[in-house]
Write a protein that holds these residues in place. Structure first.
Motif, mmCIF file in Angstrom:
data_model
loop_
_atom_site.group_PDB
_atom_site.id
_atom_site.type_symbol
_atom_site.label_atom_id
_atom_site.label_comp_id
_atom_site.label_asym_id
_atom_site.label_seq_id
_atom_site.Cartn_x
_atom_site.Cartn_y
_atom_site.Cartn_z
ATOM 1 N N PRO A 28 5.738 -9.329 -2.869
ATOM 2 C CA PRO A 28 7.125 -9.590 -2.470
ATOM 3 C C PRO A 28 7.347 -11.088 -2.330
ATOM 4 C CG PRO A 28 5.849 -8.795 -0.609
ATOM 5 C CD PRO A 28 4.977 -8.656 -1.816
ATOM 6 N N SER A 29 8.549 -11.528 -2.566
ATOM 7 C CA SER A 29 8.839 -12.955 -2.498
ATOM 8 C C SER A 29 8.935 -13.421 -1.055
ATOM 9 C CB SER A 29 10.154 -13.252 -3.228
ATOM 10 O OG SER A 29 11.218 -12.519 -2.639
ATOM 11 N N GLY A 30 8.528 -14.644 -0.821
ATOM 12 C CA GLY A 30 8.697 -15.261 0.488
ATOM 13 C C GLY A 30 7.769 -14.778 1.572
ATOM 14 N N SER A 31 6.676 -14.110 1.220
ATOM 15 C CA SER A 31 5.777 -13.606 2.256
ATOM 16 C C SER A 31 4.488 -14.423 2.257
ATOM 17 C CB SER A 31 5.458 -12.122 2.024
ATOM 18 O OG SER A 31 4.912 -11.938 0.727
ATOM 19 N N SER A 32 4.455 -15.527 2.992
ATOM 20 C CA SER A 32 3.256 -16.354 3.028
ATOM 21 C C SER A 32 2.106 -15.613 3.689
ATOM 22 C CB SER A 32 3.533 -17.661 3.767
ATOM 23 O OG SER A 32 3.943 -17.411 5.090
ATOM 24 N N GLY A 79 4.273 0.314 7.685
ATOM 25 C CA GLY A 79 3.272 -0.507 8.353
ATOM 26 C C GLY A 79 3.127 -1.912 7.810
ATOM 27 N N PHE A 80 4.084 -2.407 7.027
ATOM 28 C CA PHE A 80 3.988 -3.754 6.468
ATOM 29 C C PHE A 80 4.901 -4.719 7.215
ATOM 30 C CE2 PHE A 80 2.732 -1.170 2.778
ATOM 31 C CZ PHE A 80 1.551 -1.808 2.430
ATOM 32 N N PHE A 81 4.482 -5.977 7.283
ATOM 33 C CA PHE A 81 5.355 -7.036 7.774
ATOM 34 C C PHE A 81 5.060 -8.314 7.005
ATOM 35 C CE2 PHE A 81 1.567 -7.349 10.438
ATOM 36 C CZ PHE A 81 1.313 -8.709 10.502
ATOM 37 N N ALA A 82 6.072 -9.170 6.886
ATOM 38 C CA ALA A 82 5.927 -10.443 6.202
ATOM 39 C C ALA A 82 6.382 -11.540 7.147
ATOM 40 C CB ALA A 82 6.760 -10.463 4.923
ATOM 41 N N ALA A 90 9.014 -5.925 5.085
ATOM 42 C CA ALA A 90 8.383 -6.316 3.830
ATOM 43 C C ALA A 90 9.306 -5.969 2.681
ATOM 44 C CB ALA A 90 7.046 -5.602 3.671
ATOM 45 N N PRO A 91 9.720 -6.965 1.874
ATOM 46 C CA PRO A 91 10.606 -6.663 0.752
ATOM 47 C C PRO A 91 9.876 -5.894 -0.331
ATOM 48 C CG PRO A 91 9.950 -8.963 0.724
ATOM 49 C CD PRO A 91 9.434 -8.387 1.999
ATOM 50 N N THR A 92 10.655 -5.230 -1.185
ATOM 51 C CA THR A 92 10.073 -4.462 -2.274
ATOM 52 C C THR A 92 9.493 -5.392 -3.321
ATOM 53 O OG1 THR A 92 11.696 -2.705 -1.934
ATOM 54 C CG2 THR A 92 10.577 -2.760 -4.071
ATOM 55 N N PRO A 93 8.293 -5.107 -3.839
ATOM 56 C CA PRO A 93 7.721 -5.950 -4.893
ATOM 57 C C PRO A 93 8.657 -6.053 -6.092
ATOM 58 C CG PRO A 93 6.084 -4.428 -4.047
ATOM 59 C CD PRO A 93 7.396 -4.037 -3.441
#
Length: 252
Positions: free
Chosen positions: A152-156, A207-210, A27-30
């Motif tokens: 975060p960008s690109g996380s549908s 614990g995050f994933f995009a 998960a990218p940083t906000p």
């Protein structure tokens, strides 16, 4: 609380051609470049605030007030029935999030524009998650800083692997570096779908994933054997909007 965490509001954006497996997606940083670093909470707090807002129905909340406070300060602001005794000797992050949150599907008469989130640094426990009716009284928390939470960008599809429940009042705890299986279609029961997953992703240290998925219905489930009883999560992806999904492990 659990139903708030697992809300799957209408969703998703980037189309991706189907494939049999995928590599873990961190998960990218906000995006918070407009804020001085001193005004921002730690990255994991930013992630949690933005994810919780999305899960509650607002992908772009107006702002967040946050502070690092004592558990006693938090309890002093809560009604007696909502106090959190286990926080009394702790230092915690408090986030007050302002947005436009739609009525909860389980309570059509309920709506709110503000919720608070209390986060304990040790183990990243989330001890309280509650909507506030009306203007909260914040004077007892001390100095507050403000920033605008952004996804975060690109996380549908923005996922969160975690244990639900836990010690009273039942705040969840993230599960780090977990593998998640994704199947096409809805859940087939409490155990989840059979056969190999269509895709696999991995969550990061918080614990995050995009992951980007084509529009449709998907079922997600933890693949780890030591994650206790892991009920499946069903998410509906539609073009043009992101969606938050909680993928839980239980029984440990």
């Amino acid at each position: 609380m659990r139903r708030l965490l697992t809300v799957a509001s209408a969703c998703a954006v980037v189309l991706l051609a189907g494939c049999s497996a995928g590599s873990p997606t961190q998960a990218p940083t906000p995006i918070t470049r407009s804020q001085p670093a001193a005004d921002l909470p730690p990255a994991w707090v930013q992630h949690e605030v933005a994810w919780q807002a999305l899960a509650a129905g607002d992908a772009h909340p107006a702002r967040c007030l946050w502070t690092y406070a004592t558990g006693a300060q938090v309890n002093s602001l809560l009604p007696s029935h909502a106090s959190i005794p286990l926080l009394a000797g702790s230092r915690v992050y408090v986030a007050i999030v302002y947005g436009r949150f739609p009525p909860n599907p389980d309570d059509h008469a309920f709506t709110a524009h503000t919720f608070y989130l209390v986060m304990v640094p040790q183990g990243h426990y989330y001890w309280a998650f509650h909507f506030l009716a009306g203007r909260p009284e914040l004077a007892g928390l001390g100095p507050l800083r403000s920033y605008v939470p952004e996804l975060p960008s690109g996380s549908s599809v923005w996922g969160h692997t975690m244990f639900g429940g836990g010690p009273p009042p039942g705040g969840p705890r993230p599960l780090a570096h977990m593998r998640v299986g994704i199947w096409r279609g809805g859940s087939t029961g409490p155990v989840g779908p059979a056969g190999k997953p269509w895709r696999k992703v991995g969550s990061d240290a918080d614990g995050f994933f995009a992951v980007a998925l084509p529009p449709g219905i998907y079922t997600m489930k933890l693949l780890a054997k030591n994650a206790g009883f892991a009920p499946p999560a069903t998410v509906t992806v539609t073009s043009g909007r992101p969606v938050a999904v909680g993928v839980y492990g239980e029984g440990m």
